[in-house]
Design an enzyme around this catalytic site. Structure first.
Site, PDB file in Angstrom:
ATOM      1  N   ASP A  41      -7.454   1.760   8.951  1.00  0.00           N
ATOM      2  CA  ASP A  41      -7.371   3.225   9.063  1.00  0.00           C
ATOM      3  C   ASP A  41      -8.251   3.802  10.182  1.00  0.00           C
ATOM      4  O   ASP A  41      -7.835   4.697  10.914  1.00  0.00           O
ATOM      5  CB  ASP A  41      -7.773   3.884   7.739  1.00  0.00           C
ATOM      6  CG  ASP A  41      -6.581   4.056   6.802  1.00  0.00           C
ATOM      7  OD1 ASP A  41      -5.484   3.547   7.134  1.00  0.00           O
ATOM      8  OD2 ASP A  41      -6.750   4.689   5.754  1.00  0.00           O
ATOM      9  N   TRP A  58       6.097  -2.565  16.268  1.00  0.00           N
ATOM     10  CA  TRP A  58       6.450  -3.885  16.814  1.00  0.00           C
ATOM     11  C   TRP A  58       7.940  -4.215  16.600  1.00  0.00           C
ATOM     12  O   TRP A  58       8.425  -5.238  17.056  1.00  0.00           O
ATOM     13  CB  TRP A  58       5.571  -4.971  16.217  1.00  0.00           C
ATOM     14  CG  TRP A  58       5.746  -5.174  14.749  1.00  0.00           C
ATOM     15  CD1 TRP A  58       6.529  -6.106  14.135  1.00  0.00           C
ATOM     16  CD2 TRP A  58       5.129  -4.424  13.699  1.00  0.00           C
ATOM     17  NE1 TRP A  58       6.441  -5.974  12.776  1.00  0.00           N
ATOM     18  CE2 TRP A  58       5.594  -4.969  12.480  1.00  0.00           C
ATOM     19  CE3 TRP A  58       4.232  -3.350  13.660  1.00  0.00           C
ATOM     20  CZ2 TRP A  58       5.194  -4.456  11.239  1.00  0.00           C
ATOM     21  CZ3 TRP A  58       3.832  -2.845  12.440  1.00  0.00           C
ATOM     22  CH2 TRP A  58       4.308  -3.395  11.249  1.00  0.00           C
ATOM     23  N   HIS A 103       7.685   6.971   8.704  1.00  0.00           N
ATOM     24  CA  HIS A 103       8.973   6.392   8.279  1.00  0.00           C
ATOM     25  C   HIS A 103       9.892   7.479   7.713  1.00  0.00           C
ATOM     26  O   HIS A 103      11.087   7.497   7.988  1.00  0.00           O
ATOM     27  CB  HIS A 103       8.749   5.343   7.180  1.00  0.00           C
ATOM     28  CG  HIS A 103       8.176   4.045   7.645  1.00  0.00           C
ATOM     29  ND1 HIS A 103       8.622   3.383   8.768  1.00  0.00           N
ATOM     30  CD2 HIS A 103       7.198   3.266   7.111  1.00  0.00           C
ATOM     31  CE1 HIS A 103       7.937   2.246   8.896  1.00  0.00           C
ATOM     32  NE2 HIS A 103       7.063   2.170   7.912  1.00  0.00           N
ATOM     33  N   LEU A 146       0.828  -1.206   0.000  1.00  0.00           N
ATOM     34  CA  LEU A 146       0.000   0.000   0.000  1.00  0.00           C
ATOM     35  C   LEU A 146       0.857   1.249   0.000  1.00  0.00           C
ATOM     36  O   LEU A 146       0.438   2.301  -0.449  1.00  0.00           O
ATOM     37  CB  LEU A 146      -0.894   0.012   1.244  1.00  0.00           C
ATOM     38  CG  LEU A 146      -1.817  -1.185   1.428  1.00  0.00           C
ATOM     39  CD1 LEU A 146      -2.588  -1.053   2.736  1.00  0.00           C
ATOM     40  CD2 LEU A 146      -2.774  -1.305   0.250  1.00  0.00           C
ATOM     41  N   GLY A 147       2.068   1.130   0.555  1.00  0.00           N
ATOM     42  CA  GLY A 147       2.927   2.304   0.600  1.00  0.00           C
ATOM     43  C   GLY A 147       4.346   1.946   0.933  1.00  0.00           C
ATOM     44  O   GLY A 147       4.649   0.822   1.336  1.00  0.00           O
ATOM     45  N   HIS A 182       1.251   6.906   8.040  1.00  0.00           N
ATOM     46  CA  HIS A 182       2.211   5.870   8.425  1.00  0.00           C
ATOM     47  C   HIS A 182       3.543   6.056   7.683  1.00  0.00           C
ATOM     48  O   HIS A 182       4.612   6.070   8.305  1.00  0.00           O
ATOM     49  CB  HIS A 182       1.577   4.507   8.095  1.00  0.00           C
ATOM     50  CG  HIS A 182       2.445   3.311   8.291  1.00  0.00           C
ATOM     51  ND1 HIS A 182       2.292   2.443   9.344  1.00  0.00           N
ATOM     52  CD2 HIS A 182       3.480   2.815   7.556  1.00  0.00           C
ATOM     53  CE1 HIS A 182       3.189   1.464   9.258  1.00  0.00           C
ATOM     54  NE2 HIS A 182       3.924   1.672   8.168  1.00  0.00           N
ATOM     55  N   GLU A 183       3.458   6.231   6.369  1.00  0.00           N
ATOM     56  CA  GLU A 183       4.694   6.354   5.579  1.00  0.00           C
ATOM     57  C   GLU A 183       5.431   7.648   5.907  1.00  0.00           C
ATOM     58  O   GLU A 183       6.656   7.693   5.880  1.00  0.00           O
ATOM     59  CB  GLU A 183       4.388   6.260   4.078  1.00  0.00           C
ATOM     60  CG  GLU A 183       3.758   4.944   3.632  1.00  0.00           C
ATOM     61  CD  GLU A 183       4.616   3.715   3.942  1.00  0.00           C
ATOM     62  OE1 GLU A 183       5.844   3.854   4.116  1.00  0.00           O
ATOM     63  OE2 GLU A 183       4.038   2.614   4.038  1.00  0.00           O
TER      64      GLU A 183
HETATM   65 ZN   LIG Z   1       5.617   0.764   7.415  1.00  0.00          ZN
END
Ligand SMILES: [Zn+2]
Length: 399
Positions: free
Chosen positions: A275, A227, A219, A173-174, A215-216
Site C-alpha cells: 500500500d 501487467w 476494476h 484481499l479483495g 485497486h478494486e
Molecule cells: Zn485486481
C-alpha cells in the site's frame, strides 16, 4: 494472509481460455465501446466537472476484529477519494519519468447521506454467523454476502450507490465486478477482506492504507491489472502504462525495474505492490474509468441523489465540526473538518502551557492525516481559525 491470492477479480481474458462464450462476447463489446469512447473524447476530458459518487459500506463481521468504527470507515472513504484526486500523501514517490502521466481522476466518493428518502450515514453493520462469508454461495448460486436472508446484507439500489461489502473473503484481499459483468445487479460492487480494509497510520500488514479498495474500485470502473496477465502480449489496454511482464505482489521495489523492454510502473494502483508503495493512476486509466461512467450500468451513478440530503456541512466553524481520530493518538491523527469553506484556514497546536508548537495554513480539502511522531506525549489543543471564526479540540498524544 494469503498474499498469493491478492485480488480475485475475474480479469478479462480475451483469449477466451477462462471464459464462456457469452461472457467473452460481453467483454469484447465493452472493450469496443471503451475504445470508441476514448477516441471520441480524447480532447474533452479537461472540460468536465468532478463527479461525486455515493457509496454504502456493508460491514459483515464474524469476529470483533472484522468490525470497524464509523470514523475508521470515513477515513477509508476519504483515503479512496484522495487516491482518485491525486491528493495522496505519498505522491512524491512517483519517479520523475512517470509524473507527467499521473492523473487526478476527478472522481470523489461520499458515504451516502440519504437512502429511500431517509437520512443515513451510509454504513450497514451486521454480525454474521458465517466465517468466510464473502466466499460462500447459496445452493441457488446467490452470493451469501449480498443478501439479508443468506446472512449477508442486501445491496442498496446499484443504479444509485456503489455497494462495498467488507467481510471475510477466505484468501483474497479483495475483488470487484467489471461493468455489466456481475452475475446479478444485486451482486455488483466491491468486496474487501477486513484484513485489508481501512486507512491506518501504521500496521504490521502490507495493506494498511486502504489501497485494496482503490485497486478494486479501479476494476469496478473497467481497469485491468497493469501487467495484463499474459506476459508482454496484451497488456492492460491502456496507452500510457508501459508493458509489464508480471506483478510486484507484497513488495516495495526500488526504481527502476525493467520488463518487456521498458521500465515498469510498479507504483500504479493496479499492481499488487504494498500500500505505501502505490501512488498513481494514469491519464489513460482515467479515460477508461470515465468511459465506464458514461455507459450502462455505471452511468446513473453520476446523477444519484445519494449524497444530496443530510449534508451537515455549513460555513460555521464549531468544535463539533472538528473530527479527530484516533484520540488518543500514537503516530498520526486523521483530521476532518465538517466545514463548507474553501478559504485558507490557520491550524495551530498548543500545549497545556499555551506554547504554540505547530502552525500552518491549510485548506479543508487538504486536511486528512497529520503526522505527530515528532510531538511528545501529552495533552494538546488543536485550533482552527478561518473567516474570523475559531474553534478548538483537545488532542491526547500517547505513544
Ligand atoms: Zn485486481
Amino acid at each position: 494472509m494469503a498474499q498469493a491470492d491478492y485480488c480475485s477479480t475475474h480479469q478479462p481474458d480475451f483469449s477466451g481460455k477462462n471464459m464462456d462464450g457469452t461472457t467473452l462476447h460481453q467483454m469484447e463489446e465493452l472493450e469496443a465501446y471503451t475504445q470508441r469512447w476514448i477516441a471520441k473524447n480524447q480532447n474533452r476530458v479537461s472540460l468536465r466537472e468532478v463527479i461525486t459518487i455515493p457509496v454504502v459500506v456493508h460491514i459483515l463481521w464474524n469476529t470483533p476484529a472484522d468490525n470497524f468504527t464509523d470514523l475508521e470507515i470515513e477515513a477509508q472513504i476519504d483515503g479512496l477519494t484522495a487516491d482518485f484526486r491525486k491528493r495522496n500523501e505519498n505522491v512524491s514517490i512517483i519517479p520523475p519519468v512517470f509524473q507527467p502521466f499521473a492523473a487526478d481522476v476527478e472522481i470523489e466518493f461520499c458515504l451516502a447521506t440519504v437512502f429511500e428518502g431517509t437520512e443515513t450515514n451510509g454504513i450497514v453493520r451486521k454480525e454474521t454467523p458465517f466465517t468466510g462469508i464473502g466466499s460462500l454461495e447459496h445452493s441457488d448460486g446467490r452470493k451469501r454476502i449480498c443478501y439479508d436472508d443468506l446472512g449477508g446484507s442486501d445491496a442498496w439500489d446499484p443504479d444509485n450507490y456503489i455497494n462495498i461489502w467488507v467481510g471475510q473473503l477466505n484468501g483474497p484481499l479483495g475483488k470487484a465486478t467489471f461493468p455489466s459483468m456481475a452475475d446479478s445487479k444485486f451482486e455488483d460492487g466491491v468486496f474487501i477482506d477486513p484484513s485489508a480494509f481501512g486507512f491506518f497510520c501504521s500496521s504490521t500488514s502490507n495493506y494498511f492504507l486502504g489501497r485494496t479498495l482503490t485497486h478494486e474500485m479501479g476494476h469496478f470502473f473497467n481497469l485491468h491489472h497493469i501487467w495484463g496477465e499474459d506476459g508482454c502480449v496484451t497488456g492492460d489496454l491502456v496507452d500510457d502504462t508501459p508493458m509489464q511482464d508480471t506483478d510486484y505482489r507484497s513488495q516495495c521495489p526500488s526504481y527502476p525495474q525493467v520488463s518487456c523492454g521498458s521500465e515498469d510502473m510498479f507504483m500504479n494502483y493496479m499492481d499488487y505492490t504494498n500500500d505505501n508503495c502505490m501512488a498513481m493512476f494514469t491519464k489513460g486509466q482515467k479515460m477508461r474509468m470515465l468511459a465506464a461512467l458514461d455507459t450502462f450500468p455505471r452511468e446513473s451513478l453520476k446523477t444519484s441523489g445519494g449524497c444530496a440530503l443530510g449534508n451537515t456541512k455549513d460555513i460555521t466553524l464549531t468544535p463539533d465540526d472538528i473530527l479527530l481520530f484516533p484520540n488518543p493518538a500514537s503516530d498520526c491523527v486523521h483530521i476532518d473538518l465538517d466545514l463548507d469553506n474553501d478559504l485558507p484556514i490557520r491550524m495551530a497546536i498548543f500545549d497545556t502551557a499555551g506554547r504554540e508548537i505547530y502552525a500552518n495554513q491549510i485548506f479543508v480539502k487538504d486536511l486528512r492525516t497529520f503526522d505527530i511522531s515528532n510531538i511528545s506525549n501529552g495533552v494538546y489543543f488543536i485550533y482552527f481559525e478561518t473567516n474570523n471564526q475559531v474553534a478548538s479540540k483537545k488532542l491526547i498524544i500517547d505513544k
